[in-house]
Design a protein around this motif. Structure first.
Motif, PDB file in Angstrom:
ATOM      1  N   VAL A 123       0.871  -1.201   0.082  1.00 19.46           N
ATOM      2  CA  VAL A 123      -0.001  -0.032   0.030  1.00 19.46           C
ATOM      3  C   VAL A 123       0.930   1.321   0.054  1.00 19.46           C
ATOM      4  O   VAL A 123       1.662   1.511   0.743  1.00 19.46           O
ATOM      5  N   LEU A 124       0.670   2.085  -0.867  1.00 18.33           N
ATOM      6  CA  LEU A 124       1.622   3.185  -1.187  1.00 18.33           C
ATOM      7  C   LEU A 124       0.768   4.567  -0.472  1.00 18.33           C
ATOM      8  O   LEU A 124       1.404   5.743  -0.296  1.00 18.33           O
ATOM      9  N   GLU A 125      -0.358   4.348   0.138  1.00 16.59           N
ATOM     10  CA  GLU A 125      -1.246   5.337   0.603  1.00 16.59           C
ATOM     11  C   GLU A 125      -0.694   5.842   2.056  1.00 16.59           C
ATOM     12  O   GLU A 125      -0.203   4.830   2.566  1.00 16.59           O
ATOM     13  N   PRO A 126      -0.521   7.038   2.519  1.00 19.42           N
ATOM     14  CA  PRO A 126       0.059   7.356   3.828  1.00 19.42           C
ATOM     15  C   PRO A 126      -1.026   7.088   4.803  1.00 19.42           C
ATOM     16  O   PRO A 126      -0.720   6.977   6.024  1.00 19.42           O
ATOM     17  N   GLU A 127      -2.289   7.140   4.589  1.00 19.37           N
ATOM     18  CA  GLU A 127      -3.394   6.695   5.481  1.00 19.37           C
ATOM     19  C   GLU A 127      -4.530   6.077   4.640  1.00 19.37           C
ATOM     20  O   GLU A 127      -4.837   6.003   3.776  1.00 19.37           O
ATOM     21  N   TRP A 128      -5.445   5.444   5.644  1.00 21.17           N
ATOM     22  CA  TRP A 128      -6.779   4.665   5.177  1.00 21.17           C
ATOM     23  C   TRP A 128      -7.608   5.793   4.774  1.00 21.17           C
ATOM     24  O   TRP A 128      -7.785   6.891   5.020  1.00 21.17           O
ATOM     25  N   LEU A 129      -8.111   5.382   3.297  1.00 21.50           N
ATOM     26  CA  LEU A 129      -8.937   6.434   2.486  1.00 21.50           C
ATOM     27  C   LEU A 129     -10.457   5.905   2.624  1.00 21.50           C
ATOM     28  O   LEU A 129     -11.167   6.576   1.919  1.00 21.50           O
ATOM     29  N   GLY A 130     -10.545   4.588   3.245  1.00 22.01           N
ATOM     30  CA  GLY A 130     -12.131   4.333   3.224  1.00 22.01           C
ATOM     31  C   GLY A 130     -12.336   3.133   2.301  1.00 22.01           C
ATOM     32  O   GLY A 130     -11.494   2.901   1.370  1.00 22.01           O
ATOM     33  N   SER A 131     -13.281   1.979   2.691  1.00 26.33           N
ATOM     34  CA  SER A 131     -13.352   0.870   1.851  1.00 26.33           C
ATOM     35  C   SER A 131     -13.754   1.170   0.410  1.00 26.33           C
ATOM     36  O   SER A 131     -13.584   0.356  -0.522  1.00 26.33           O
ATOM     37  N   GLY A 132     -14.500   2.245   0.130  1.00 22.32           N
ATOM     38  CA  GLY A 132     -15.018   2.437  -1.149  1.00 22.32           C
ATOM     39  C   GLY A 132     -13.985   3.328  -2.031  1.00 22.32           C
ATOM     40  O   GLY A 132     -14.522   3.762  -3.229  1.00 22.32           O
ATOM     41  N   THR A 133     -12.894   3.860  -1.513  1.00 24.10           N
ATOM     42  CA  THR A 133     -12.038   4.642  -2.126  1.00 24.10           C
ATOM     43  C   THR A 133     -10.725   3.903  -2.623  1.00 24.10           C
ATOM     44  O   THR A 133     -10.259   3.123  -2.141  1.00 24.10           O
ATOM     45  N   PRO A 134     -10.356   3.951  -4.160  1.00 20.18           N
ATOM     46  CA  PRO A 134      -9.279   3.563  -4.401  1.00 20.18           C
ATOM     47  C   PRO A 134      -7.931   3.967  -3.621  1.00 20.18           C
ATOM     48  O   PRO A 134      -7.660   5.053  -3.151  1.00 20.18           O
ATOM     49  N   HIS A 135      -7.205   2.984  -3.417  1.00 18.43           N
ATOM     50  CA  HIS A 135      -5.797   3.213  -2.882  1.00 18.43           C
ATOM     51  C   HIS A 135      -4.666   2.872  -3.810  1.00 18.43           C
ATOM     52  O   HIS A 135      -4.830   1.900  -4.388  1.00 18.43           O
ATOM     53  N   ARG A 136      -3.645   3.667  -3.504  1.00 20.53           N
ATOM     54  CA  ARG A 136      -2.463   3.348  -4.511  1.00 20.53           C
ATOM     55  C   ARG A 136      -1.814   2.106  -4.151  1.00 20.53           C
ATOM     56  O   ARG A 136      -1.506   2.177  -2.980  1.00 20.53           O
ATOM     57  N   VAL A 137      -1.574   1.153  -4.714  1.00 15.23           N
ATOM     58  CA  VAL A 137      -0.717   0.109  -4.549  1.00 15.23           C
ATOM     59  C   VAL A 137       0.101  -0.640  -5.453  1.00 15.23           C
ATOM     60  O   VAL A 137      -0.092  -0.401  -6.704  1.00 15.23           O
TER      61      VAL A 137
END
Length: 178
Positions: A8-22
């Motif tokens: 996971v490349l995001e610095p924080e949790w964005l939510g279950s329905g939000t794309p996360h950079r991975v």
């Protein structure tokens, strides 16, 4: 996501329905949503063999609702799913898009609407049909580059293809009832 070998490349949790950079185990950069992973969609679309090459805009004229989205391959099955819930009028259908263009266009439309103060009715791509002309203007003016050819969707003239090889289906713009 890390259980599947992704970083996971995001610095924080964005939510279950939000794309996360991975970054997937094969090194591809991807943007899965945790919710989709939980439902079995997978971590990386490239590794899963998905090539999102279709962008569409459909409306439910009775409910005053608009949905835009992307799919892979034949658009008809996806559009039939939307038609079952009333989204029967196909405002735009762009097929044969080069890799990455459909997803980039979907994100561009969503961000443009959010920047102008529009909020989704539900989900991330369901808006009031009052934004239809705004969405069509964005879609029709979005530059689409195709390797080996040039094509741009123009707000005034529809598809303006450059040199194409014979028999190549590049992009189709259609309005129809599904």
């Amino acid at each position: 996501m890390e259980e599947l070998g992704g970083t996971v490349l995001e610095p924080e949790w964005l939510g279950s329905g939000t794309p996360h950079r991975v970054r997937c185990p094969e090194g591809h950069l991807c943007d899965p949503t945790p919710g989709n992973i939980r439902y079995g969609t997978g971590l990386c679309r490239v590794c899963a063999g998905l090539d999102w090459d279709v962008f569409y805009v459909v409306t439910d004229d009775e409910a005053g609702e608009l949905k835009f989205g992307i799919t892979s391959g034949a658009a008809r099955p996806r559009l039939k799913v939307h038609a079952r819930v009333g989204l029967r009028t196909q405002q735009r259908l762009l097929t044969g898009l080069p890799d990455g263009v459909a997803l980039a266009l979907e994100r561009f439309v969503r961000q443009a609407l959010l920047r102008t103060g529009e909020s989704p009715l539900r989900g991330r791509e369901y808006f009031s049909s009052s934004v239809l002309q705004q969405v069509l203007t964005i879609v029709d003016s979005y530059p689409i580059e195709v390797p080996g050819a040039t094509a741009a969707v123009s707000r005034d003239h529809g598809l303006e293809p450059g040199p194409l090889t014979e028999g190549s289906e590049l992009i189709s713009l259609e309005r129809a009832t599904i």
